[in-house]
Design a protein around this motif. Sequence first.
Motif, short mmCIF file in Angstrom:
data_model
loop_
_atom_site.label_atom_id
_atom_site.label_comp_id
_atom_site.label_asym_id
_atom_site.label_seq_id
_atom_site.Cartn_x
_atom_site.Cartn_y
_atom_site.Cartn_z
N ALA A 227 0.81 -1.22 0.00
CA ALA A 227 0.00 0.00 0.00
C ALA A 227 0.84 1.26 0.00
N ASP A 228 2.12 1.14 0.32
CA ASP A 228 3.00 2.32 0.34
C ASP A 228 4.11 2.16 -0.69
N PRO A 229 4.55 3.27 -1.27
CA PRO A 229 5.63 3.19 -2.26
C PRO A 229 6.94 2.77 -1.60
N PRO A 230 7.85 2.16 -2.33
CA PRO A 230 9.14 1.77 -1.75
C PRO A 230 9.86 2.97 -1.15
N ALA A 231 10.63 2.72 -0.12
CA ALA A 231 11.32 3.81 0.57
C ALA A 231 12.50 4.34 -0.22
N ASP A 232 13.06 3.51 -1.10
CA ASP A 232 14.25 3.95 -1.83
C ASP A 232 14.04 3.79 -3.33
N ASP A 233 14.84 4.51 -4.08
CA ASP A 233 14.77 4.46 -5.54
C ASP A 233 15.43 3.21 -6.09
#
Length: 456
Positions: free
Chosen positions: A364-370
């Motif tokens: 439900a949340d975008p990844p914390a890192d690229d």
Amino acid sequence: MSDTSPVVIVGGGVIGAACAHYLTEAGRKVVILERDRFGAACSHGNCGLLSPSHILPPAEPGVFGEALKSLFKPNAPLRLAPRFDPGLWRWMAEFARRCNEPAALAAGRAIHPLLASSRALYDRLAGGELECEFAADGLLFAFQSAGAFKSFGHTDELLSKHFNAPARRLDGAELSEFEPALRPGLAGGWFYEGDAHLRPNVLMNSWRASLLARGVELREGIAVKGFRTENGRATAVHYEDAHGAAGEIEADAVVVAAGALTPDFQKALGVRVPVAPGKGYSLTLHLDEHEIDPAAVPKRPMLLPEVRVAVTPHAGGVSASGERRPAALRLGSVMEFAGYNPSIARRRLALLTRGASRFLDIPADPPADDHPTGDNRWAGWRPMTPDGVPLIGPVPGGRGVGGRNGRANNLYVAAGHNMLGLSMAPGTGRLIAELVTGAAPHLDPAPYAPGRFSRG
């Protein structure tokens, strides 16, 4: 200007690429001038949908009211950022005036043939010299609530009645069987089997190689400043390179295909260019890196209108050159009128993942890192017109810069494709080539006339 002067295309996105493709096919010499990198903006970050089903324009009944409500909702998928911007206010007033069924159908009559032409041309392009992970798997609209599912039935009725473009209706249980990756309990869906999708960055890399092989000259990091006109024609393009050095290139004709930045050339073109930057976002989730179960990945692209999210699966594989492309899921859309702000807000990316997670078993949340390559997060400006119809064709009385009589009859515009640049690119490129070379146009160019907003 010499007899061997090229057609100069301002803009190296998918529209500029398509114009160059069909101009070279017609035997013309072409130079592309791109202010950044070829294929680096919306042509790179979009969801790869080829959507002949998207006949009705963004200005549909009820949309403007939704935009006004978003003034007080910073996390709304459709957001109008409150600020002092008279140009945007004028654009919004024109947009609001068209948020009714008769205007939507009128725009659809212009949009439909361009989409149909482009979809047919993609079959040839993808089956020939361009590599793009093309798949004709259709497009699924999925709905969580019974009310939204039923409401879309009116849209499908309009498309069926006026454009002979019906969808297949899928009620709850039938939808689950049709697309097992969807969460259970959804109200239903509508499936457009004529749609397709591709991988945008693969397309643009392949198109770049193809154009260079055809002899197209591509100059990147070039900011176009205006046009020199002589005896009623644009004879040269003025520019600055990445180091600030001024230059000039002779031109037999000029095509401005600069997307949402086309208004920068409004004064030089001599016509009003009401293109507003509608900021969109996309997030690419690589299955192996983000621990996404392949069973949660849909078999085909889908739109989730209730949360304004598009979902596109990319199977990946190995290219003809041996490059490995990982399987991925791209989430995109959201619309934000916030000016030319290039920032990527995490809260806007979260709208994509949280919206999609209501329908699919994904985080439900975008990844914390690229991603290590830095290309899994994207934000860019869609070139939005008030009527939802692009500007394609010759500019009536373009002014140029420093000309003896200040008028030019060989300036063309190919811009304002709203959210359908990829879907409309081949048809646009072919039409521009026909107009530049004097060939019989395969589409009636009148509905796309760039001067239509300057009349009266």
